[in-house]
Motif scaffolding. Structure first.
Motif, PDB file in Angstrom:
ATOM      1  N   ILE A  57       0.861  -1.179   0.000  1.00 42.60           N
ATOM      2  CA  ILE A  57       0.000   0.000   0.000  1.00 42.60           C
ATOM      3  C   ILE A  57       0.902   1.234   0.000  1.00 42.60           C
ATOM      4  O   ILE A  57       1.842   1.313   0.797  1.00 42.60           O
ATOM      5  N   LEU A  58       0.624   2.185  -0.877  1.00 38.39           N
ATOM      6  CA  LEU A  58       1.405   3.422  -0.886  1.00 38.39           C
ATOM      7  C   LEU A  58       1.281   4.113   0.468  1.00 38.39           C
ATOM      8  O   LEU A  58       0.202   4.123   1.078  1.00 38.39           O
ATOM      9  N   SER A  59       2.345   4.706   0.939  1.00 36.30           N
ATOM     10  CA  SER A  59       2.352   5.368   2.243  1.00 36.30           C
ATOM     11  C   SER A  59       1.270   6.426   2.359  1.00 36.30           C
ATOM     12  O   SER A  59       0.594   6.527   3.391  1.00 36.30           O
ATOM     13  N   GLU A  60       1.079   7.203   1.302  1.00 35.11           N
ATOM     14  CA  GLU A  60       0.075   8.267   1.341  1.00 35.11           C
ATOM     15  C   GLU A  60      -1.336   7.697   1.486  1.00 35.11           C
ATOM     16  O   GLU A  60      -2.186   8.270   2.158  1.00 35.11           O
ATOM     17  N   VAL A  61      -1.587   6.570   0.848  1.00 35.16           N
ATOM     18  CA  VAL A  61      -2.901   5.929   0.927  1.00 35.16           C
ATOM     19  C   VAL A  61      -3.119   5.390   2.342  1.00 35.16           C
ATOM     20  O   VAL A  61      -4.189   5.582   2.932  1.00 35.16           O
ATOM     21  N   LEU A  62      -2.103   4.740   2.911  1.00 35.31           N
ATOM     22  CA  LEU A  62      -2.231   4.227   4.272  1.00 35.31           C
ATOM     23  C   LEU A  62      -2.392   5.362   5.276  1.00 35.31           C
ATOM     24  O   LEU A  62      -3.166   5.242   6.236  1.00 35.31           O
ATOM     25  N   ASP A  63      -1.711   6.486   5.060  1.00 36.77           N
ATOM     26  CA  ASP A  63      -1.895   7.653   5.928  1.00 36.77           C
ATOM     27  C   ASP A  63      -3.354   8.092   5.930  1.00 36.77           C
ATOM     28  O   ASP A  63      -3.944   8.349   6.985  1.00 36.77           O
ATOM     29  N   GLU A  64      -3.949   8.173   4.743  1.00 34.33           N
ATOM     30  CA  GLU A  64      -5.342   8.600   4.628  1.00 34.33           C
ATOM     31  C   GLU A  64      -6.276   7.605   5.320  1.00 34.33           C
ATOM     32  O   GLU A  64      -7.195   7.991   6.046  1.00 34.33           O
ATOM     33  N   ILE A  65      -6.020   6.310   5.109  1.00 30.80           N
ATOM     34  CA  ILE A  65      -6.832   5.278   5.759  1.00 30.80           C
ATOM     35  C   ILE A  65      -6.703   5.382   7.277  1.00 30.80           C
ATOM     36  O   ILE A  65      -7.701   5.345   8.007  1.00 30.80           O
TER      37      ILE A  65
END
Length: 95
Positions: A57-65
């Motif tokens: 998972i891209l870091s930015e996507v996991l941050d948002e999640i």
């Protein structure tokens, strides 16, 4: 009968639970659109089957999640800091 109740969604993910008329949701589901990579493995060790799923998972996507999950579950106090109108709070006006 059940229905999907969205917790958070973005271009590459959908985090949701399934609500049943008779009970509170106990599980959360994460749907990833076009993950960079994934691996499903199944091993047997001493007659015990071990299954696992690994997803990139891209870091930015996991941050948002993660931020949306903290807001949804009202966990901002558990990750440090006061509970109120700070950024990350469910009541924060700065989304």
């Amino acid at each position: 009968m059940s229905t999907k109740a969205s917790i958070a969604a973005g271009d590459k993910f959908h985090l949701y639970n399934e609500e049943l008329l008779s009970s509170e949701p106990r599980s959360v589901f994460l749907n990833l659109e076009k993950p960079s990579s994934y691996e499903i493995s199944k091993e047997t060790f001493k007659d015990q089957i071990i299954e696992s799923l690994t997803v990139e998972i891209l870091s930015e996507v996991l941050d948002e999640i993660a931020i949306r999950w903290i807001k949804y579950r009202k966990l901002q106090g558990a990750v440090g800091g006061p509970v109120g109108l700070e950024w990350g709070s469910p009541n924060c006006p700065y989304d």
